[in-house]
Write an enzyme that holds these catalytic residues in place. Structure first.
Site, PDB file in Angstrom:
ATOM      1  N   THR A   1       0.818  -1.221   0.000  1.00 16.40           N
ATOM      2  CA  THR A   1       0.000   0.000   0.000  1.00 16.40           C
ATOM      3  C   THR A   1       0.851   1.270   0.000  1.00 16.40           C
ATOM      4  O   THR A   1       1.960   1.284   0.553  1.00 16.40           O
ATOM      5  CB  THR A   1      -0.901   0.022   1.260  1.00 16.40           C
ATOM      6  OG1 THR A   1      -1.323   1.362   1.528  1.00 16.40           O
ATOM      7  CG2 THR A   1      -0.173  -0.467   2.504  1.00 16.40           C
TER       8      THR A   1
ATOM      9  N   GLU B   1       0.365   3.595   1.855  1.00 13.27           N
ATOM     10  CA  GLU B   1       0.524   3.988   3.258  1.00 13.27           C
ATOM     11  C   GLU B   1       1.938   3.682   3.764  1.00 13.27           C
ATOM     12  O   GLU B   1       2.373   4.248   4.761  1.00 13.27           O
ATOM     13  CB  GLU B   1      -0.498   3.264   4.135  1.00 13.27           C
ATOM     14  CG  GLU B   1      -1.900   3.831   4.042  1.00 13.27           C
ATOM     15  CD  GLU B   1      -2.051   5.182   4.726  1.00 13.27           C
ATOM     16  OE1 GLU B   1      -1.634   5.317   5.885  1.00 13.27           O
ATOM     17  OE2 GLU B   1      -2.577   6.114   4.100  1.00 13.27           O
TER      18      GLU B   1
ATOM     19  N   TYR C   1      -1.334  -0.063  10.963  1.00 15.53           N
ATOM     20  CA  TYR C   1      -1.649  -0.720   9.687  1.00 15.53           C
ATOM     21  C   TYR C   1      -0.440  -0.692   8.759  1.00 15.53           C
ATOM     22  O   TYR C   1      -0.032  -1.710   8.194  1.00 15.53           O
ATOM     23  CB  TYR C   1      -2.845   0.009   9.043  1.00 15.53           C
ATOM     24  CG  TYR C   1      -3.068  -0.321   7.579  1.00 15.53           C
ATOM     25  CD1 TYR C   1      -3.720  -1.497   7.211  1.00 15.53           C
ATOM     26  CD2 TYR C   1      -2.636   0.544   6.564  1.00 15.53           C
ATOM     27  CE1 TYR C   1      -3.935  -1.801   5.873  1.00 15.53           C
ATOM     28  CE2 TYR C   1      -2.846   0.244   5.235  1.00 15.53           C
ATOM     29  CZ  TYR C   1      -3.493  -0.929   4.889  1.00 15.53           C
ATOM     30  OH  TYR C   1      -3.693  -1.228   3.552  1.00 15.53           O
TER      31      TYR C   1
ATOM     32  N   LYS D   1       1.913  -3.680   7.269  1.00 18.76           N
ATOM     33  CA  LYS D   1       2.046  -3.864   5.812  1.00 18.76           C
ATOM     34  C   LYS D   1       3.517  -3.768   5.381  1.00 18.76           C
ATOM     35  O   LYS D   1       3.924  -4.422   4.415  1.00 18.76           O
ATOM     36  CB  LYS D   1       1.207  -2.810   5.078  1.00 18.76           C
ATOM     37  CG  LYS D   1      -0.288  -3.110   5.078  1.00 18.76           C
ATOM     38  CD  LYS D   1      -0.619  -4.215   4.079  1.00 18.76           C
ATOM     39  CE  LYS D   1      -2.107  -4.445   3.919  1.00 18.76           C
ATOM     40  NZ  LYS D   1      -2.427  -5.487   2.923  1.00 18.76           N
TER      41      LYS D   1
END
Ligand code: GDD
Length: 339
Positions: A126, A128, A149, A153
């Protein structure tokens, strides 16, 4: 006989589009889904019962179950889309997020390594991961995660590279920027907005074309965050392309354009001829303890190597999401009147 693919998180937004895409390519699609006492198959209801589509109950955090499934299916391709995917929620549930988003992919990589090393693996990484790195970001940009999160990831992202280099697995990570559709979960900001706009449009119909006086405002958090938004259907094509290459690698998939939450609001409210500022209130509880301010991806590598580019523009995306929610609202209202 076509190839066999395993999609974890098949009932999510991305899983449903990918399953459709692979079935059209005559894959046999095995979809992993967690058991639930409520129906979570809404997005894939039209696929259940189709030839070539099989649902398997399981959970990526259950290592023995994952090993058993991979040993039995010996899939040509695995797409790991199962995740706790809400960034805000990860601050409230960091351990559960880490289990699903980091230990989950590790369980799959281990199962592939020991049970089915010919299997090609796609991991949903991602944007992010980039966190506070300045835009535009590409595959070489420093990864400075800003949420539990994103940290989880990043662990999974690093494991993909490790298993590629240490064991020679065909493992790829797609670093995807935000991607939306009419199937987007209602707790994400885009869908929260389009659903609200559709309800307001419905209410205006019954109130001489004007908003009802006591209409509640939409509570949102940070409106200044900028995201690079694409259509989910474009992204799943990119996921598949990554696994069709001669060599495994990681790729950014993005539109290359960024827009603030405010711009999304402006476009979504435009068909109503209303100013979103009259209908939105900010709620401090919806701000995150640490925010990612500006994401904008440089997908040059995906364009050159995969021949991938997005086909749906930002404006088209907002329009199709609003129109779909307006149609749903009409159906909901129609059903209520009929009953
Ligand atoms: N969810 C939500 N709800 N977000 C809000 C709200 C609100 O009420 N108000 C403002 N926002 C802001 C968030 O703070 C964030 O800056 C932005 O809107 C987008 O939030 P989300 O739609 O929740 O998506 P995200 O960018 O945090 O994460 C999504 O994209 C990532 C890829 O960049 C998710 O799909 C992730 O799973 C994915 O990895």
């Amino acid at each position: 006989m076509g190839k066999a693919a395993l999609i974890t998180g098949v009932n999510g937004q991305d899983g449903s589009y990918l399953a459709e895409f692979l079935l059209e390519k005559e894959y046999r699609v095995h979809g992993l889904i967690r058991r639930s006492s409520v129906d979570t198959k809404e997005r894939i209801a039209h696929l259940v019962g189709q030839p070539g589509f099989e649902l398997i109950t399981g959970d990526v955090t259950d290592a023995t179950g994952v090993h058993r499934i991979i040993r039995r299916i010996q899939p040509d391709e695995v797409y790991n889309l199962a995740a706790q995917s809400h960034v805000g929620v990860s601050f409230d549930a960091p351990v559960a997020t880490f289990a699903a988003d980091a230990v989950g992919p590790l369980n799959i990589l281990e199962a592939i390594r020991t049970e089915s090393p010919h299997t090609r693996f796609y991991q949903a990484s991602t944007s992010e991961l980039f966190g506070s790195s300045q835009p535009p970001q590409n595959e070489n940009t420093p990864m400075i995660p800003r949420s539990p999160y994103a940290v989880a990831k990043l662990a999974a992202h690093s494991l993909v590279r490790l298993y590629r280099e240490a064991y020679g697995l065909f493992a790829c990570a797609g670093i995807l920027y935000n991607h939306e559709s009419e199937r987007r979960g209602e707790e994400f900001v885009t869908r929260k907005i389009t659903k609200y706009v559709a309800r307001l449009a419905g209410a205006m119909k019954n109130s001489a074309g004007t908003p009802p006086l006591d209409w509640p405002k939409l509570a949102l958090g940070n409106l200044d965050a900028k995201r690079d938004w694409s259509f989910c259907g474009d992204m799943v094509r990119g996921m598949w392309l990554m696994l069709q290459q001669d060599q495994p690698d990681d790729f950014v998939l993005a539109s290359g354009e960024s827009h603030s939450v405010r711009e999304f609001l402006e476009l979504a409210f435009r068909p109503l001829g209303l100013d979103y500022r009259d209908f939105v209130r900010t709620d401090p509880s919806l701000f995150r303890p640490a925010e990612v301010d500006h994401l904008c991806g440089d997908a040059a590598k995906a364009r050159e190597v995969l021949g991938w580019e997005p086909r749906v523009s930002f404006e088209e995306l907002v329009t199709r999401m609003v129109e779909s929610d307006v149609a749903r609202e009409r159906d909901r209202h129609g059903l209520r009147c009929a009953s």
